[in-house]
Design an enzyme around this catalytic site. Structure first.
Site, PDB file in Angstrom:
ATOM      1  N   ASP A   1       0.821  -1.208   0.000  1.00 64.26           N
ATOM      2  CA  ASP A   1       0.000   0.000   0.000  1.00 64.26           C
ATOM      3  C   ASP A   1       0.860   1.267   0.000  1.00 64.26           C
ATOM      4  O   ASP A   1       1.827   1.372   0.767  1.00 64.26           O
ATOM      5  CB  ASP A   1      -0.892  -0.021   1.254  1.00 64.26           C
ATOM      6  CG  ASP A   1      -1.843   1.157   1.306  1.00 64.26           C
ATOM      7  OD1 ASP A   1      -2.678   1.267   0.384  1.00 64.26           O
ATOM      8  OD2 ASP A   1      -1.757   1.951   2.250  1.00 64.26           O
ATOM      9  N   ALA A   2       0.515   2.205  -0.836  1.00 66.57           N
ATOM     10  CA  ALA A   2       1.020   3.593  -0.811  1.00 66.57           C
ATOM     11  C   ALA A   2       2.502   3.715  -0.463  1.00 66.57           C
ATOM     12  O   ALA A   2       2.864   4.309   0.556  1.00 66.57           O
ATOM     13  CB  ALA A   2       0.187   4.426   0.162  1.00 66.57           C
TER      14      ALA A   2
ATOM     15  N   HIS B   1       4.608   5.592  -1.726  1.00 71.57           N
ATOM     16  CA  HIS B   1       5.079   6.986  -1.758  1.00 71.57           C
ATOM     17  C   HIS B   1       5.065   7.604  -0.362  1.00 71.57           C
ATOM     18  O   HIS B   1       5.635   8.663  -0.152  1.00 71.57           O
ATOM     19  CB  HIS B   1       4.222   7.824  -2.708  1.00 71.57           C
ATOM     20  CG  HIS B   1       2.751   7.616  -2.506  1.00 71.57           C
ATOM     21  ND1 HIS B   1       2.064   6.547  -3.058  1.00 71.57           N
ATOM     22  CD2 HIS B   1       1.837   8.299  -1.804  1.00 71.57           C
ATOM     23  CE1 HIS B   1       0.795   6.619  -2.704  1.00 71.57           C
ATOM     24  NE2 HIS B   1       0.628   7.667  -1.937  1.00 71.57           N
TER      25      HIS B   1
ATOM     26  N   GLU C   1       1.634  -0.110  -4.753  1.00 69.94           N
ATOM     27  CA  GLU C   1       0.800   1.046  -5.050  1.00 69.94           C
ATOM     28  C   GLU C   1       1.715   2.248  -4.894  1.00 69.94           C
ATOM     29  O   GLU C   1       2.122   2.590  -3.783  1.00 69.94           O
ATOM     30  CB  GLU C   1      -0.385   1.175  -4.091  1.00 69.94           C
ATOM     31  CG  GLU C   1      -1.263   2.351  -4.490  1.00 69.94           C
ATOM     32  CD  GLU C   1      -2.180   2.868  -3.370  1.00 69.94           C
ATOM     33  OE1 GLU C   1      -3.117   3.583  -3.693  1.00 69.94           O
ATOM     34  OE2 GLU C   1      -1.926   2.569  -2.181  1.00 69.94           O
TER      35      GLU C   1
ATOM     36  N   PHE D   1      -3.789   5.662 -15.657  1.00 72.01           N
ATOM     37  CA  PHE D   1      -4.637   4.983 -16.656  1.00 72.01           C
ATOM     38  C   PHE D   1      -6.092   5.088 -16.212  1.00 72.01           C
ATOM     39  O   PHE D   1      -6.973   5.429 -16.998  1.00 72.01           O
ATOM     40  CB  PHE D   1      -4.212   3.518 -16.796  1.00 72.01           C
ATOM     41  CG  PHE D   1      -4.919   2.767 -17.897  1.00 72.01           C
ATOM     42  CD1 PHE D   1      -4.341   2.636 -19.156  1.00 72.01           C
ATOM     43  CD2 PHE D   1      -6.168   2.170 -17.684  1.00 72.01           C
ATOM     44  CE1 PHE D   1      -4.995   1.938 -20.177  1.00 72.01           C
ATOM     45  CE2 PHE D   1      -6.826   1.473 -18.683  1.00 72.01           C
ATOM     46  CZ  PHE D   1      -6.231   1.348 -19.949  1.00 72.01           C
TER      47      PHE D   1
ATOM     48  N   HIS E   1     -10.954  -0.312  -4.730  1.00 71.88           N
ATOM     49  CA  HIS E   1     -11.564   0.092  -3.456  1.00 71.88           C
ATOM     50  C   HIS E   1     -11.483   1.607  -3.233  1.00 71.88           C
ATOM     51  O   HIS E   1     -12.397   2.209  -2.694  1.00 71.88           O
ATOM     52  CB  HIS E   1     -10.919  -0.665  -2.287  1.00 71.88           C
ATOM     53  CG  HIS E   1      -9.533  -0.189  -1.961  1.00 71.88           C
ATOM     54  ND1 HIS E   1      -8.414  -0.683  -2.592  1.00 71.88           N
ATOM     55  CD2 HIS E   1      -9.092   0.748  -1.093  1.00 71.88           C
ATOM     56  CE1 HIS E   1      -7.348  -0.068  -2.110  1.00 71.88           C
ATOM     57  NE2 HIS E   1      -7.724   0.798  -1.201  1.00 71.88           N
TER      58      HIS E   1
END
Lengths: 579, 579
Positions: free
Chosen positions: A269-270, A272, A302, A329, A395
């Site tokens: 998850d995430a 960044h 992600e 996208f 989600h």
């Protein structure tokens, strides 16, 4: 004090947590540098002191069997094991010794499909079935496999507060959520998936820990750092003093899912929001160790960075993840389909952007992002198309809307067409394959009153503009919000048929880059050639004619699509595969 | 809003600041998104409004000549230009238009020596001469060139508060310190250096701005971010909203020194405190743009990361800096020489560490650092030896001691021996080449009472343990502390002669990796073979015999060194070059 040689191993690098040894004893190991004196394990049979073996690591072997409950007592307070693999009574209950020995060895590990064959299916255990458990998901797997799905991607299951939640507030990274059926339930689901021909990807959150667990975790050691800020809570300590055992907490958990549960890959998850200045970034370390424990296991990030280094090999300075979620996208596609440009969709809306995304999904590849207010991203031409996961729903893109409403029905066929016939790895969000009408709303079951209130109010504030129109923002803490998000499984048969046809058609397409991409911004059409096939899309509100080479329609999202004289005629919001 | 194509250029990418156009007018351009209405330039001749050309960038061309003073008026307040290249009256005075056109074109740019020929010499303008100016440094250059120095490395000159300071509190990155003689003084020094055969490296600070300037700079735009923490002040905004013009503020300054002043390279201060998640790290961007404006210009990073990516080429994910300061070599050497293990020296003290450092100076290359309390660094075998700058003294290692005292006299000859005969790029700290006895203390001249007090007290707190012994910690704000740090130029003739001999001998040694490194931890000797030569060092307190291949002593730090029977006999703390 001498510098240790590079190859040296340290106590925290041995397995942390509880491990039954098969002889009526268990080995317990915990990193607890903040314990001011001793560390004690509290079993039903009594207390036992752990021995300090250096660097704040304590261990002991005690009479104890799988299924026994235990606490670590730190400065007089009994707390769950940070590396617990089972919290049968939830976040604040005892930890339980788990024997996963049998699962790891049960049959050959499922071989992940070749990347170009992958079709992912994201599901949330709590709302995928009426019962909301791992076990109850099993009966639905056969249908997914029949549709052509190759892997289910399970939203986070690391023990989180309460009985309902998306899972991104998890605390105990290695303990499968008790309200879903705990680790044994997860193991059964993985086994059933494998027997059905499905791989299993697990969503894991390494950018923060749920606020409900911060105090209990921090009692053990400096799991967090003040060096960085994350949007969701305190930044994990991956590069500050005493970071190594925190890295192990994460890496051993990642490896454990693969090795002990037979999980086939992780979705990180995430990333960044994972800050790490170490010579080896923690994401690169997770990827390395997951690949080492099982060749072919997938690591999908992600990444809100639009940075190809995430997928690049280590020899080129990369993290060596297998793929990343490609948000651009989605955004390019969604805005063409719906016209809505709120929030970060503001900079999308041109056919040219989706055309660019069909080459590589970094629509932002160094240009200026008006939403972020800076130049953003880098070109990813050197990353293969299988390095990107694309979707029309997930989600976040459904659930993080005010009312959790799914993509509008008229947009669904063309959305599925673009995602499933793209050269990238497609991901479906549970229910979209048959036109589910139930929303997927933001729900939680916070056990701390303050966090519950903050979550509820934060949500109201975020979507205040919508509430003006009279429809109340769902209360995340209400059980009804969770219930309303459960799949109804009431299907739109035409759409369900289309998904089946698209996945079947996908298998005929040659893998790799699109061979030609053309578009007309004013006429709102896009044409993508893949080998002998042409994908033609009309994003306009009117019927349009698109020049083409193909002579026959292999598949169309709208029966009124027609081909004649080197042109295909497409109704509004429709697509056709020629070839 | 459409996404711009990657190649697009934006207003902030044009030259910021004041540029005389040679026709009696100047072009002024400033990024000031926080200006609530207009931006006005205030000249002696009157005010003129700038035109907003987008993204918070304002510009105007007005009658004005080099030498004219100006302010930008933001919301009624006259402030210096953030991109000023001249602050004749200091940090809070007007900016002055500079015409550097002539310098850039004056004669061929000095060609930096081939990396293996480089010998760097770090100097602080304020204390290098009695007068403490750029001009006054010039008469001393010839002596340095004669010694064999190939480049002077000037401590930061970006306009900082007051008249005295190390320079790491600079605010206006492109304006050479007024109390040193301003930009014209710097230009003369560079020209004189080039005429003497010396290159010029400039120390630049991109990890923070001096606190005295934060308010004036922030009035223009979001130069800082809350995402990260630095030890010295607010983190620069390199990856948050509106970061691009901040990146330009830095990059245009870096390029300007090279292009307009003929500076031959930059030393980037403490890049481990520069946080940037962008696809191209700001350090990589600075290196790329500096190399683009002049091939062969050097970018040397002070990196506390021990991460070879800093020097790796871009194709391998690196920042493509030419070299880094290699602190571990210093620490390994210093502790062997002095035995003092306070602070971060605690983990050094073994000959094995210096032996490792003679291969590549990342002594910490992934092993556990007891000082940092985590595994640290990565091996740098793929970076050539010229990618590391080594030293036995520098401004930090001398000045950031309680009393700023230099390396003890008995340790100096062997220290110089190891640094100057190493395969790496040696750096000398002003005065060490003749045994300067004046300290280099920490001094400042803060113009804000609060900052002055905080600096003074911070220093006292840091070194409280020393003050117990009765010797007062020098007051950084006292003029006497600055005066005491000026070079006396009173020389130890034997040591001065040794430096000359070592630099001459260095030229005979083959470039590249050491061919063999051997040591005896107990006997405290180290032997390094470079081609036909052998460096042999005795770090012990006693005379020792070291087996060797060489038959003759080419050079020794102690006249009592002797060679016989395949052994060299060395007095305590001495070295000999055999060959």
């Amino acid at each position: 004090m001498p510098t240790e040689s590079r190859g040296a191993s340290y106590p925290w690098e041995r397995e942390l947590g509880a491990r039954p040894l098969g002889d009526g004893t268990c080995r317990l190991r915990v990193w607890a540098p903040r314990a001011s004196d001793s560390v004690v394990v509290r079993l039903t049979s009594g207390d036992a002191a752990l021995e300090h073996v250096g660097y704040g690591v304590y261990e002991v072997t005690v009479p104890c069997a799988a299924g026994d409950d235990y606490w670590f007592v730190i400065d007089g307070e009994p707390l769950p094991d940070p590396c617990t693999r089972w919290q049968p009574e939830g976040l604040r209950g005892p930890s339980r010794v788990l024997d996963s020995g049998a699962w790891g060895g049960a049959g050959p590990a499922f071989a992940v499909a070749r990347p170009e064959e992958l079709v992912l299916y994201e599901l949330h255990v709590g709302t995928f079935s009426r019962e909301g458990t791992f076990e109850a998901a099993i009966p639905h797997l056969r249908e997914l496999a029949a549709l052509g799905v190759r892997a289910i991607e399970i939203m986070p299951v690391a023990e989180f507060p309460g009985a309902r939640g998306w899972g991104y507030d998890g605390v105990y990274l290695s303990a499968a959520q008790s309200s879903y059926g705990g680790p044994e339930g997860l193991a059964r689901l993985v086994q059933a998936a494998h027997e059905t021909g499905l791989a299993v990807i697990l969503d894991v959150v390494y950018n923060h820990l749920g606020a409900s667990g911060v105090k209990a975790i921090e009692a053990f050691g400096p799991y967090f750092t003040e060096k960085y800020e994350t949007p969701w809570g305190r930044a994990m300590n991956y590069d500050d003093a005493d970071c190594d055992p925190v890295r192990e907490f994460v890496c051993q958990s990642a490896v454990g899912w693969i090795r002990d549960f037979g999980i086939d890959g992780l979705r990180l998850d995430a990333i960044h929001a994972i800050f790490d200045e170490s010579a080896e970034h923690i994401v690169a370390e997770v990827a390395r160790r997951v690949h080492a424990v099982r060749a072919g296991a997938l690591v999908i990030a992600e990444s809100g960075l639009n940075d190809p280094k995430v997928m690049r090999p280590r020899s080129r300075g990369g993290y060596a993840c297998d793929a990343e979620w490609a948000d651009d996208f989605h955004h390019a596609l969604r805005v063409l389909l719906t016209g809505y440009q709120e929030g970060y969709y503001v900079e999308f809306g041109r056919v040219a952007q989706l055309a660019k995304a069909f080459h590589r999904p970094h629509v932002h590849d160094g240009d200026y992002s008006t939403f972020r207010r800076h130049r953003f991203g880098a070109p990813a031409d050197d990353v293969s198309v299988e390095g990107f996961v694309v979707f029309a729903q997930n989600h976040d893109q459904v659930g993080n809307r005010a009312y959790g409403d799914r993509l509008p029905a008229p947009a669904r066929p063309l959305a599925a067409f673009c995602v499933l016939l793209s050269p990238f790895v497609p991901l479906l969000f549970m229910g979209e394959e048959y036109g589910e009408e139930a929303p997927f709303q933001f729900f939680s079951d916070h056990i701390d009153a303050e966090i519950a209130t903050a979550t509820r109010e934060g949500r109201r504030r975020e979507f205040a503009a919508f509430a003006q129109f009279g429809q109340e923002i769902p209360d995340p803490q209400a059980a009804s919000t969770f219930e309303a998000s459960k799949l109804t499984r009431s299907a739109d048969p035409a759409l369900a048929r289309l998904y089946g046809e698209l996945i079947a058609a996908r298998r005929e397409l040659p893998p790799g880059d699109a061979d030609e991409i053309a578009f007309d911004e004013d006429a709102r059409w896009l044409r993508v050639r893949r080998g002998e096939y042409e994908l033609v899309c009309n994003f306009g509100a009117d019927r349009t004619r698109v020049p083409c080479r193909g002579a026959a329609i292999r598949l169309a999202t709208d029966p009124e699509a027609q081909i004649e004289d080197g042109h295909v005629e497409l109704p509004a919001l429709s697509g056709a595969l020629l070839g």
